[in-house]
Design a protein around this motif. Structure first.
Motif, PDB file in Angstrom:
ATOM      1  N   ALA A  14      25.792 -53.358 -85.418  1.00  0.00           N
ATOM      2  CA  ALA A  14      26.937 -53.145 -86.301  1.00  0.00           C
ATOM      3  C   ALA A  14      27.869 -54.343 -86.352  1.00  0.00           C
ATOM      4  O   ALA A  14      28.875 -54.321 -87.066  1.00  0.00           O
ATOM      5  N   SER A  15      27.544 -55.392 -85.611  1.00  0.00           N
ATOM      6  CA  SER A  15      28.430 -56.554 -85.562  1.00  0.00           C
ATOM      7  C   SER A  15      27.614 -57.798 -85.265  1.00  0.00           C
ATOM      8  O   SER A  15      26.650 -57.755 -84.495  1.00  0.00           O
ATOM      9  N   ALA A  16      27.995 -58.912 -85.892  1.00  0.00           N
ATOM     10  CA  ALA A  16      27.339 -60.196 -85.630  1.00  0.00           C
ATOM     11  C   ALA A  16      28.365 -61.308 -85.750  1.00  0.00           C
ATOM     12  O   ALA A  16      29.237 -61.273 -86.615  1.00  0.00           O
ATOM     13  N   GLN A  17      28.252 -62.272 -84.866  1.00  0.00           N
ATOM     14  CA  GLN A  17      29.099 -63.457 -84.931  1.00  0.00           C
ATOM     15  C   GLN A  17      28.303 -64.655 -84.423  1.00  0.00           C
ATOM     16  O   GLN A  17      27.286 -64.488 -83.748  1.00  0.00           O
ATOM     17  N   ALA A  18      28.754 -65.830 -84.762  1.00  0.00           N
ATOM     18  CA  ALA A  18      28.009 -67.029 -84.392  1.00  0.00           C
ATOM     19  C   ALA A  18      28.959 -68.159 -84.054  1.00  0.00           C
ATOM     20  O   ALA A  18      30.081 -68.232 -84.566  1.00  0.00           O
ATOM     21  N   ALA A  32      33.291 -71.490 -85.494  1.00  0.00           N
ATOM     22  CA  ALA A  32      32.909 -70.143 -85.077  1.00  0.00           C
ATOM     23  C   ALA A  32      33.102 -69.194 -86.253  1.00  0.00           C
ATOM     24  O   ALA A  32      34.057 -69.316 -87.026  1.00  0.00           O
ATOM     25  N   VAL A  33      32.184 -68.232 -86.386  1.00  0.00           N
ATOM     26  CA  VAL A  33      32.203 -67.317 -87.528  1.00  0.00           C
ATOM     27  C   VAL A  33      32.147 -65.877 -87.026  1.00  0.00           C
ATOM     28  O   VAL A  33      31.279 -65.518 -86.222  1.00  0.00           O
ATOM     29  N   THR A  34      33.063 -65.052 -87.484  1.00  0.00           N
ATOM     30  CA  THR A  34      33.068 -63.635 -87.145  1.00  0.00           C
ATOM     31  C   THR A  34      33.783 -62.865 -88.246  1.00  0.00           C
ATOM     32  O   THR A  34      34.454 -63.466 -89.086  1.00  0.00           O
ATOM     33  N   PHE A  86      22.308 -59.469 -95.522  1.00  0.00           N
ATOM     34  CA  PHE A  86      22.154 -59.644 -94.078  1.00  0.00           C
ATOM     35  C   PHE A  86      22.725 -58.451 -93.318  1.00  0.00           C
ATOM     36  O   PHE A  86      22.116 -57.969 -92.355  1.00  0.00           O
ATOM     37  N   THR A  87      23.888 -57.962 -93.734  1.00  0.00           N
ATOM     38  CA  THR A  87      24.517 -56.831 -93.043  1.00  0.00           C
ATOM     39  C   THR A  87      23.649 -55.582 -93.137  1.00  0.00           C
ATOM     40  O   THR A  87      23.506 -54.836 -92.160  1.00  0.00           O
ATOM     41  N   ALA A 140      34.054 -55.980 -93.905  1.00  0.00           N
ATOM     42  CA  ALA A 140      34.229 -57.419 -94.145  1.00  0.00           C
ATOM     43  C   ALA A 140      32.900 -58.147 -94.081  1.00  0.00           C
ATOM     44  O   ALA A 140      32.661 -59.111 -94.823  1.00  0.00           O
ATOM     45  N   MET A 141      32.024 -57.688 -93.203  1.00  0.00           N
ATOM     46  CA  MET A 141      30.693 -58.291 -93.126  1.00  0.00           C
ATOM     47  C   MET A 141      29.915 -58.082 -94.408  1.00  0.00           C
ATOM     48  O   MET A 141      29.245 -58.989 -94.907  1.00  0.00           O
ATOM     49  N   ARG A 142      30.011 -56.869 -94.967  1.00  0.00           N
ATOM     50  CA  ARG A 142      29.275 -56.580 -96.209  1.00  0.00           C
ATOM     51  C   ARG A 142      29.789 -57.409 -97.379  1.00  0.00           C
ATOM     52  O   ARG A 142      29.022 -57.772 -98.271  1.00  0.00           O
TER      53      ARG A 142
END
Length: 237
Positions: free
Chosen positions: A116-120, A90-92, A106-107, A98-100
């Motif tokens: 404003a948020s993505a996880q997989a 799992a990725v978050t 992608f961000t 932190a995403m940038r």
């Protein structure tokens, strides 16, 4: 049992029910996306599956804009879905900063789409990873631990269902079916464009019109799309 618990139970029953004569992979994947968005603290979602060559393809998305974001992720080889597929984990990320750091391009594209948020989470059974489920939020911050566990559980049951179907019909049969679903995806995109141009529908409305007709008539999505593209079927407002 609470209303939410009933929804979760219904989702697992629905995702486990692949023992039908005409199992439609595309429809199954869209159900998975819908249930993930419905049950998690999420606003949108998408699914990528591995093709016969081991590359990822976008197979389902909750909206046209999400589909474009997922395509951007693949084209730029950067984002949580790819990371989840490659790592099997799992990725978050805790916040946009932190995403940038992890996924700068992608961000930026994600924020342009209003998220404003993505996880997989990977679609995985033991060592076999067949794809990944991506969820998006318009508010910053990661999903809660409990929602991430539920996301993993939804992805796991969907993976088990797909692999169960494969074992029943034989490995090569499902690989062919998944490749057929990928080919159908192209045809469906063409049909959405036709409906958008000729039927006066938005892209999202066009897909819903295709899917509703397929369900009412008991016809596979690809056949409905082909009929629209070749002028044998007209759908509109």
């Amino acid at each position: 049992m609470t209303a939410r618990e009933e929804l979760i139970a219904d989702a697992f029953v629905q995702l486990a029910d692949t023992l039908v004569a005409e199992f439609d992979v595309l429809d199954f994947l869209h159900v998975l996306v819908e249930r993930a968005v419905e049950l998690l603290d999420a606003d949108a979602g998408g699914i990528m599956l591995a093709d016969q060559r081991g590359g990822l393809e976008v197979m389902a998305a909750s909206s046209h804009e999400v589909h474009l974001v997922e395509l951007f992720e693949l084209q730029n080889e950067e984002g949580p879905c790819l990371e989840a597929f490659r790592s099997g984990l799992a990725v978050t990320r805790p916040d946009p900063a932190a995403m940038r750091v992890s996924w700068p391009a992608f961000t930026e594209r994600l924020e342009e789409a209003g998220f404003a948020s993505a996880q997989a989470v990977p679609m995985r059974l033991r060592d076999e990873v067949v794809g990944a489920l991506n969820v998006f939020r318009v508010t910053p911050g990661a999903l809660s631990d409990s929602d991430m566990k539920l996301a993993r559980a939804l992805a796991d049951i969907a993976t088990i269902s797909l692999l169960q179907e494969r074992s029943m019909r034989a490995r090569d049969r499902l690989a062919e079916q998944l490749q057929g679903a990928l080919n159908s995806r192209v045809l469906i995109e063409q049909a959405k464009g036709v409906l958008a141009e000729r039927g006066g529908l938005e892209v999202g409305q066009a897909f819903r019109a295709l899917r509703d007709h397929a369900r009412r008539s008991g016809t596979p999505l690809a056949e409905v799309a082909s009929a629209v593209v070749h002028g044998r079927l007209r759908l509109g407002r």
